[in-house]
Scaffold this motif. Sequence first.
Motif, short mmCIF file in Angstrom:
data_model
loop_
_atom_site.label_atom_id
_atom_site.label_comp_id
_atom_site.label_asym_id
_atom_site.label_seq_id
_atom_site.Cartn_x
_atom_site.Cartn_y
_atom_site.Cartn_z
N GLU A 31 17.65 9.99 26.95
CA GLU A 31 17.27 11.07 27.87
C GLU A 31 16.03 10.63 28.64
O GLU A 31 15.03 10.26 28.04
CB GLU A 31 17.01 12.37 27.09
N ARG A 33 14.03 12.44 30.61
CA ARG A 33 12.89 13.36 30.63
C ARG A 33 12.11 13.25 29.32
O ARG A 33 12.73 12.96 28.30
CB ARG A 33 13.37 14.79 30.85
N GLY A 353 29.50 24.29 35.47
CA GLY A 353 28.93 25.36 34.65
C GLY A 353 28.42 24.83 33.32
O GLY A 353 28.86 23.79 32.83
C1 LIG Z 1 19.87 23.56 40.46
C2 LIG Z 1 21.06 23.83 39.60
C3 LIG Z 1 21.29 25.11 39.11
C4 LIG Z 1 22.40 25.36 38.27
N1 LIG Z 1 22.58 26.62 37.79
C5 LIG Z 1 23.58 26.88 36.93
C6 LIG Z 1 23.72 28.17 36.36
O1 LIG Z 1 22.93 29.07 36.62
N2 LIG Z 1 24.76 28.40 35.53
C7 LIG Z 1 25.64 27.42 35.21
O2 LIG Z 1 26.56 27.67 34.41
N3 LIG Z 1 25.54 26.19 35.75
C8 LIG Z 1 24.53 25.88 36.60
N4 LIG Z 1 24.40 24.64 37.15
C9 LIG Z 1 25.47 23.67 36.97
C10 LIG Z 1 25.57 22.90 35.65
O3 LIG Z 1 26.40 23.60 34.80
C11 LIG Z 1 24.34 22.57 34.94
O4 LIG Z 1 23.63 21.71 35.78
C12 LIG Z 1 24.56 21.90 33.56
O5 LIG Z 1 23.30 21.70 33.01
C13 LIG Z 1 25.36 20.62 33.59
O6 LIG Z 1 25.39 20.02 32.31
P1 LIG Z 1 25.34 18.44 32.14
O7 LIG Z 1 25.12 18.16 30.70
O8 LIG Z 1 26.49 17.84 32.81
O9 LIG Z 1 24.04 18.02 32.96
P2 LIG Z 1 22.50 18.33 32.61
O10 LIG Z 1 22.39 19.52 31.74
O11 LIG Z 1 21.78 18.30 33.90
O12 LIG Z 1 22.09 17.07 31.74
C14 LIG Z 1 21.99 15.78 32.28
C15 LIG Z 1 20.82 15.09 31.62
O13 LIG Z 1 20.83 13.72 31.97
C16 LIG Z 1 19.51 13.30 32.22
N5 LIG Z 1 19.61 12.10 33.07
C17 LIG Z 1 19.99 12.01 34.37
N6 LIG Z 1 20.03 10.72 34.76
C18 LIG Z 1 19.68 9.96 33.69
C19 LIG Z 1 19.56 8.57 33.47
N7 LIG Z 1 19.82 7.68 34.43
N8 LIG Z 1 19.15 8.13 32.25
C20 LIG Z 1 18.88 9.02 31.24
N9 LIG Z 1 18.98 10.37 31.39
C21 LIG Z 1 19.40 10.83 32.61
C22 LIG Z 1 18.85 14.50 32.84
O14 LIG Z 1 17.44 14.45 32.68
C23 LIG Z 1 19.48 15.65 32.07
O15 LIG Z 1 18.74 16.01 30.94
C24 LIG Z 1 23.31 24.33 37.97
C25 LIG Z 1 23.10 23.05 38.48
C26 LIG Z 1 21.99 22.78 39.27
C27 LIG Z 1 21.77 21.40 39.79
#
Ligand SMILES: Cc1cc2nc3c(=O)[nH]c(=O)nc-3n(C[C@H](O)[C@H](O)[C@H](O)COP(=O)(O)OP(=O)(O)OC[C@H]3O[C@@H](n4cnc5c(N)ncnc54)[C@H](O)[C@@H]3O)c2cc1C
Length: 470
Positions: A31, A33, A353
Amino acid sequence: MTPIHVIGGGLAGSEAAWQIAQAGATVVLHEMRPERRTEAHRTGRLAELVCSNSFRSDDAETNAVGVIHREMRAMGSLIMAAADAHQVPAGGALAVDREGFSAAVEAAILARGEITIVRGEVAAIPPADWDSVIIATGPLTSPDLAAAIRGLTGEGELAFFDAIAPIVHRDTIDMDKAWLQSRYDKRGPGGSGADYVNCPLDRAEYEAFVDALLAGEKTEFKDFEGTPYFDGCLPIEVMAARGRETLRHGPMKPVGLTNAHRPTVKPYAVVQLRQDNALGTLFNMVGFQTKLKYGEQARIFRMIPGLERAEFARLGGLHRNTYLNAPRLIDPLLRLKAMPRLRFAGQITGCEGYVESAAVGLIAGRMAAAERLGLPVFAPPGTTAIGALLNHITGGHIETIDAGPRSFQPMNVNFGLFPPIEEPRLDANGARLRGPERGVARKRALSLRAARDMEAWLGAQRAPPVAMAG
Ligand SMILES: Cc1cc2nc3c(=O)[nH]c(=O)nc-3n(C[C@H](O)[C@H](O)[C@H](O)COP(=O)(O)OP(=O)(O)OC[C@H]3O[C@@H](n4cnc5c(N)ncnc54)[C@H](O)[C@@H]3O)c2cc1C
């Protein structure tokens, strides 16, 4: 045992790491962050919720999101256990205390001996000796890693913005007003010449529609998103603001179409809907990407003749979002076809989501663990919520039959992704069901079938529920 590497400790990556540990394999969770921030995350915590604190409907009887909650709980989901333990009152929805939720996910992961957390960005394609990798870096994947992935997939196959047009359940379109026809009856590859549903507007209806678009409440882009408009992909309300005739010369042009119900009357404008999934249950409104607020979209789009009673499987939007053209690039076991040691999970696969991202992380984790342990790897049946979502992102979406921008856009879980079921006509007492009751009965039947099929699929591999203090 050689570890599985999970990149990204968000919703999907945390769940994937947990599932791998539960299965008895080892995992390194990378991760970036707090060392390196994204534009939306505020903390260094795992599984941070970047915006709302809602996991949406928890109604497993009549809502597909509730069904996916149920399936995740049955599979020992850490995300669901933490959400349940940190619930706050929200009616029929599952909403959480965001601090308590992500602290609980992080604590549970830190307590597992099978998981090592490495804080730092993975900025390139992982080295060859990482033989099993899950990339779950989300909508805000760091630019260097995104560029490296693009190098593998090709330029147009990893998008940085979505442009979502609303999707309608096909059986809620009034075909006494709409008709099937392709423009100029053109048969594209795989087309029949009658591939689009067409909704006609007369002049007064068109003018009223344009007025409603102009007056409708819009959502703003977040500062970090910029304004990603490019011609060919403008929100409809922006097109409408450029001139009252713009839509009639763009996505609503009436040419090459004859109203099957009134062949002698030329429509002033036409809204076209195109089949979106192979099942034929969902149709998207062609060119209708929009930043209108959700409530406004439902109200304004129901002004269109034929869509008065439309039910939307997904409403439109435009967001900063990093995601793959998954149906083309990843196989049914979520592996990149061009490099199968890389598996993808979470929003980068084209689901959308918190819940969907975590669900895809859950399955990716289970698949990677089974592979590592030499066990058979199966995807859940397509009649379950998770299976239906997986089917959509790994192939169920059908490409547009026309030239133009690629048509795969991020997808929420919804009943339109499930294989259709015969609509119940009678209730439990044998009484005849009316229209809306039939719709509810159909959802209940889909949910029951999903429960039964998930139960059978899980069989002996069921994971015990996660115990967690509130
Ligand atoms: C601004 C915004 C608002 C959103 N609001 C909602 C909402 O209200 N409700 C909803 O259901 N969905 C929402 N979403 C959509 C989405 O469901 C969420 O972003 C969700 O967190 C996606 O889950 P994930 O695990 O795929 O990505 P994330 O939860 O974003 O996790 C990805 C992780 O990878 C890490 N990362 C990225 N690049 C690297 C790298 N190169 N090396 C190591 N770590 C890395 C990041 O720091 C992060 O912790 C939103 C998206 C965005 C961008």
